[in-house]
Each structure stands twice: as structure tokens, then as C-alpha cells.
Design a protein around this motif. Structure first.
Motif, mmCIF file in Angstrom:
data_model
loop_
_atom_site.group_PDB
_atom_site.id
_atom_site.type_symbol
_atom_site.label_atom_id
_atom_site.label_comp_id
_atom_site.label_asym_id
_atom_site.label_seq_id
_atom_site.Cartn_x
_atom_site.Cartn_y
_atom_site.Cartn_z
ATOM 1 N N VAL A 153 0.840 -1.201 0.000
ATOM 2 C CA VAL A 153 0.000 0.000 0.000
ATOM 3 C C VAL A 153 0.873 1.248 0.000
ATOM 4 C CG1 VAL A 153 -1.825 1.244 1.206
ATOM 5 C CG2 VAL A 153 -1.783 -1.259 1.244
ATOM 6 N N PHE A 154 1.834 1.306 0.900
ATOM 7 C CA PHE A 154 2.702 2.481 0.984
ATOM 8 C C PHE A 154 3.538 2.638 -0.282
ATOM 9 C CE2 PHE A 154 2.878 2.475 5.951
ATOM 10 C CZ PHE A 154 1.528 2.827 5.980
ATOM 11 N N ASP A 155 3.971 1.527 -0.859
ATOM 12 C CA ASP A 155 4.737 1.593 -2.111
ATOM 13 C C ASP A 155 3.886 2.119 -3.257
ATOM 14 O OD1 ASP A 155 6.933 0.603 -0.770
ATOM 15 O OD2 ASP A 155 6.781 -1.421 -1.605
ATOM 16 N N ALA A 156 2.600 1.841 -3.212
ATOM 17 C CA ALA A 156 1.705 2.300 -4.280
ATOM 18 C C ALA A 156 1.487 3.808 -4.230
ATOM 19 C CB ALA A 156 0.356 1.576 -4.188
ATOM 20 N N VAL A 157 1.464 4.374 -3.032
ATOM 21 C CA VAL A 157 1.149 5.803 -2.910
ATOM 22 C C VAL A 157 2.386 6.681 -2.792
ATOM 23 C CG1 VAL A 157 -1.059 5.279 -1.823
ATOM 24 C CG2 VAL A 157 0.910 5.810 -0.375
ATOM 25 N N GLY A 158 3.534 6.095 -2.466
ATOM 26 C CA GLY A 158 4.698 6.919 -2.178
ATOM 27 C C GLY A 158 5.967 6.444 -2.846
ATOM 28 N N GLN A 159 6.914 7.350 -2.959
ATOM 29 C CA GLN A 159 8.228 6.997 -3.485
ATOM 30 C C GLN A 159 9.181 6.561 -2.373
ATOM 31 O OE1 GLN A 159 10.182 10.389 -5.194
ATOM 32 N NE2 GLN A 159 9.598 11.778 -3.538
ATOM 33 N N GLN A 160 8.798 6.831 -1.121
ATOM 34 C CA GLN A 160 9.639 6.458 0.016
ATOM 35 C C GLN A 160 8.777 6.327 1.261
ATOM 36 O OE1 GLN A 160 12.521 9.457 1.083
ATOM 37 N NE2 GLN A 160 13.664 8.120 2.454
ATOM 38 N N THR A 161 9.098 5.335 2.083
ATOM 39 C CA THR A 161 8.490 5.213 3.406
ATOM 40 C C THR A 161 9.590 5.338 4.438
ATOM 41 O OG1 THR A 161 6.718 3.760 2.607
ATOM 42 C CG2 THR A 161 7.182 3.727 4.968
ATOM 43 N N VAL A 162 9.422 6.294 5.340
ATOM 44 C CA VAL A 162 10.379 6.510 6.419
ATOM 45 C C VAL A 162 9.732 6.017 7.710
ATOM 46 C CG1 VAL A 162 11.774 8.202 7.673
ATOM 47 C CG2 VAL A 162 11.279 8.553 5.242
ATOM 48 N N TRP A 163 10.293 4.950 8.297
ATOM 49 C CA TRP A 163 9.777 4.427 9.565
ATOM 50 C C TRP A 163 10.487 5.162 10.704
ATOM 51 C CZ3 TRP A 163 5.628 1.396 10.118
ATOM 52 C CH2 TRP A 163 5.154 0.733 8.988
ATOM 53 N N VAL A 164 9.709 5.773 11.581
ATOM 54 C CA VAL A 164 10.292 6.722 12.539
ATOM 55 C C VAL A 164 10.071 6.370 14.003
ATOM 56 C CG1 VAL A 164 10.311 8.649 10.945
ATOM 57 C CG2 VAL A 164 8.258 8.241 12.288
ATOM 58 N N GLY A 165 9.461 5.206 14.300
ATOM 59 C CA GLY A 165 9.308 4.837 15.695
ATOM 60 C C GLY A 165 7.902 4.435 16.055
ATOM 61 N N PRO A 166 7.527 4.566 17.318
ATOM 62 C CA PRO A 166 6.198 4.162 17.769
ATOM 63 C C PRO A 166 5.120 5.130 17.294
ATOM 64 C CG PRO A 166 7.397 5.189 19.573
ATOM 65 C CD PRO A 166 8.373 5.046 18.440
ATOM 66 N N VAL A 167 3.868 4.695 17.412
ATOM 67 C CA VAL A 167 2.741 5.539 17.010
ATOM 68 C C VAL A 167 2.854 6.922 17.658
ATOM 69 C CG1 VAL A 167 0.248 5.857 17.286
ATOM 70 C CG2 VAL A 167 1.153 3.645 16.535
ATOM 71 N N GLY A 168 2.666 7.937 16.853
ATOM 72 C CA GLY A 168 2.833 9.324 17.288
ATOM 73 C C GLY A 168 4.075 9.952 16.709
ATOM 74 N N ALA A 169 5.110 9.154 16.452
ATOM 75 C CA ALA A 169 6.342 9.694 15.894
ATOM 76 C C ALA A 169 6.124 10.182 14.466
ATOM 77 C CB ALA A 169 7.453 8.652 15.942
ATOM 78 N N GLY A 170 5.292 9.472 13.701
ATOM 79 C CA GLY A 170 5.002 9.906 12.347
ATOM 80 C C GLY A 170 4.345 11.276 12.320
ATOM 81 N N SER A 171 3.383 11.487 13.210
ATOM 82 C CA SER A 171 2.710 12.784 13.273
ATOM 83 C C SER A 171 3.650 13.883 13.751
ATOM 84 C CB SER A 171 1.487 12.697 14.193
ATOM 85 O OG SER A 171 0.430 11.996 13.543
ATOM 86 N N ARG A 172 4.569 13.544 14.646
ATOM 87 C CA ARG A 172 5.550 14.535 15.082
ATOM 88 C C ARG A 172 6.442 14.985 13.923
ATOM 89 N NH1 ARG A 172 4.524 11.705 19.833
ATOM 90 N NH2 ARG A 172 4.554 13.028 21.697
ATOM 91 N N LEU A 173 6.905 14.002 13.141
ATOM 92 C CA LEU A 173 7.760 14.341 12.004
ATOM 93 C C LEU A 173 6.979 15.109 10.948
ATOM 94 C CD1 LEU A 173 10.543 14.193 10.749
ATOM 95 C CD2 LEU A 173 9.967 11.933 9.843
ATOM 96 N N LYS A 174 5.711 14.789 10.775
ATOM 97 C CA LYS A 174 4.902 15.525 9.798
ATOM 98 C C LYS A 174 4.779 16.990 10.194
ATOM 99 C CE LYS A 174 2.366 16.445 6.303
ATOM 100 N NZ LYS A 174 0.989 16.006 6.078
ATOM 101 N N LEU A 175 4.658 17.280 11.487
ATOM 102 C CA LEU A 175 4.598 18.669 11.925
ATOM 103 C C LEU A 175 5.907 19.388 11.636
ATOM 104 C CD1 LEU A 175 2.674 18.514 15.330
ATOM 105 C CD2 LEU A 175 1.771 18.849 13.016
ATOM 106 N N VAL A 176 7.029 18.706 11.849
ATOM 107 C CA VAL A 176 8.336 19.294 11.524
ATOM 108 C C VAL A 176 8.400 19.627 10.035
ATOM 109 C CG1 VAL A 176 10.813 18.807 11.388
ATOM 110 C CG2 VAL A 176 9.524 18.158 13.437
ATOM 111 N N ASN A 177 8.004 18.666 9.211
ATOM 112 C CA ASN A 177 8.008 18.854 7.763
ATOM 113 C C ASN A 177 7.116 20.028 7.359
ATOM 114 O OD1 ASN A 177 8.367 17.466 4.868
ATOM 115 N ND2 ASN A 177 6.219 17.989 5.084
ATOM 116 N N ASN A 178 5.922 20.096 7.940
ATOM 117 C CA ASN A 178 4.969 21.118 7.526
ATOM 118 C C ASN A 178 5.361 22.510 7.986
ATOM 119 O OD1 ASN A 178 3.523 19.158 6.270
ATOM 120 N ND2 ASN A 178 1.606 19.545 7.331
#
Length: 293
Positions: A153-178
Motif C-alpha cells: 500500500v505504501f509503495d503504491a502511494v509513495g516513493q519512500q516510506t520513512v519508519w520513525v518509531g512508535p505511534v505518534g512519531a510519524g505525526s511529530r515528524l509531519k509537523l516538523v516537515n509542515n
């Protein structure tokens, strides 16, 4: 390994192209959207169209949610029965940008109500154009043991998947990016508007900025759109403002004053009726004299 059956819930500016890419990747796909027309179009391409979020989730191996905010997630997943309908052992990939606080609240609810369901926090970096071309970056967080199951699924929608830790870490990194994205967009808009205020020829300003080593490919594309006065929506100003406010929600007031000022400026532009346009429309707002001396 058999291809996962995927439920794509939320078919807006990002969700619809993501669902299309999942479908084109050959994954069995069922779709649902609050407004039926985007689901109908995907149905014409071979997706199964569900009557409700619960119907979409029932029998899916991976359920993807891509909606506007936490209120929409709360309604779909809990009030409308999506979570309750999910199969034992299924994966919920929550890919909307809803911030850290609500993500962690939902994680606690999933643990309490459906401990047999695996929640992944996996927001994406990229706007409508990258979504259409499967070039998003997925900031994924959650249990490592389900990575292989969601990889198609992730390969279909994205060119890269970055695994960043436990639940919540993805949202933290998204805020940094945004936050970086917001300041880059603001810098472009303010620089062009300043050129206007200083009575410089706009094409001269644009030409000089295009040659700058400071300009990334993303910023260059946005600058070209500003040059054409083209503010058709890639990343709506209202959503960009929402995402800056999510950043400010997670830190103490007064810590990031520049971000607070940016949010106030963008809120003023939204109040002028510009919220549905691309965030680069801030250029237009800043190019208008305020009447102050």
C-alpha cells in the motif's frame, strides 16, 4: 504472499489519487467517501464502492483513512463504526494529518476498544501533484511486525516510506516537515510581494529568484505558479493554516513567535476569501497595500 485487500476511506484532493494508485497497483480496493461522486469515479475504474465506512472496513486487511481533520476521523472510525467493523488482526493506517494529541488519543481508544487491530500513524509529505504520481513520502510509525503487510500500500502511494518509531512519531515528524514547508511558502510569497512593494518588475524578481541556490525543486515549482498568477489548489491555504495551528497546539505559547505571526497572517488571508486557493495565494494578499502609512 497474497495481495492485501485495501479499504480507502476519504477521497478528497489527496485520498482520491492515492486510492487510484492503490487500484492501479493491482490491490483489491474498496472505497468510501462522504460525497459519493469520487467513489463512483473510482468504481468505474474497478474499485468496489462501499455504502458506509463500516462496510468499507469489513473484510479489509488494511484500512487507510485520509480525511481533513481529527473530527472527521472521530466520526468515521468511532461514530460510524469503522473500527468496530474491522477484522481481527487488520491494520488501520491513519494517513491524515491530525497532529500528535489526537493521534495519541485515538491510539489509546484503539487499544481499549480493539486491541486486536494494529494502528499505524502514517501521514504523508506531498501535495496533490505528488499524490497523483505516487511520489508522496510516508512518515510511518507503529509496530515493526506489520511493515511487510502494509508495504504494498505504501509503495503504491509513495516513493519512500520513512519508519520513525512508535505511534505518534510519524505525526511529530509531519509537523516538523509542515513547519518548514510553511516558512518556505511564506518566504516565496513575501519576497515576491516585497518586490512589488518596491516597484520592481515582477519578471525581473522571478528571474533572479529562479537562479538562486536557495530554491529547491518544490519551491521552484511554486515560484513558477506565482509567476503565472496560478493559484489553483495543490495544497489549500485553509489546510496549510490548519497544519501550522497543529504545530502551535503542541508547544507552549510564545515559543515560536514567527509561526504564530505566520498563522495570524494566513488567517487574515482566509478571511479575505482566499482559503480555498493554493497556499501560494498569500502572495496576492501580501501584494495588496494595507492603507497604513
Amino acid at each position: 504472499m497474497a495481495q492485501p485487500r485495501v479499504a480507502m476511506i476519504g477521497l478528497g484532493g489527496m485520498g482520491a489519487p492515492m486510492a487510484g494508485n492503490v487500484l492501479r497497483a493491482g490491490l483489491p480496493t474498496v472505497v468510501w467517501n462522504r460525497h459519493p461522486e469520487p467513489a463512483r469515479r473510482l468504481g468505474d475504474q474497478g474499485a468496489e464502492v462501499a455504502a458506509s465506512p463500516a462496510d468499507a472496513a469489513r473484510g479489509a486487511d488494511v484500512v487507510v483513512t485520509m480525511v481533513t481533520d481529527a473530527d472527521a476521523i472521530r466520526s468515521i472510525a468511532f461514530d460510524q463504526g469503522m473500527l468496530a467493523a474491522m477484522a481481527e488482526g487488520a491494520v488501520w493506517a491513519q494517513m491524515s494529518t491530525i497532529g500528535v494529541t489526537d493521534t495519541e488519543q485515538f491510539a489509546r481508544q484503539v487499544t481499549a476498544e480493539r486491541p486486536d487491530v494494529v494502528l499505524l500513524d502514517a501521514p504523508v509529505a506531498g501535495s496533490r501533484g505528488p499524490a497523483e504520481h505516487g511520489k508522496l513520502v510516508v512518515f510511518a510509525s507503529g509496530p515493526a511486525e506489520v511493515r511487510d503487510r502494509v508495504a504494498p500500500v505504501f509503495d503504491a502511494v509513495g516513493q519512500q516510506t520513512v519508519w520513525v518509531g512508535p505511534v505518534g512519531a510519524g505525526s511529530r515528524l509531519k509537523l516538523v516537515n509542515n513547519l518548514l514547508l510553511a516558512f518556505v511558502a511564506e518566504g516565496l510569497a513575501a519576497s515576491v510581494a516585497l518586490g512589488d512593494a518596491l516597484a520592481l518588475d515582477r519578471e525581473t524578481v522571478l528571474g533572479a529568484l529562479r537562479g538562486s541556490p536557495l530554491l529547491s525543486p518544490w519551491a521552484g515549482e511554486k515560484l513558477d505558479r506565482i509567476g503565472r498568477d496560478d493559484y489553483t489548489t495543490q495544497y489549500p491555504l485553509t489546510l496549510a493554516l490548519k497544519d501550522v495551528n497543529l504545530v502551535l497546539r503542541e508547544v507552549e505559547e510564545g515559543r515560536f513567535l514567527a509561526a504564530e505571526c505566520l498563522a495570524a497572517e494566513w488567517q487574515r488571508a482566509v478571511g479575505q476569501g482566499l482559503g480555498a486557493a493554493d497556499l501560494t495565494v498569500v502572495t496576492r494578499a501580501l501584494s495588496q497595500p494595507t492603507g497604513r502609512t
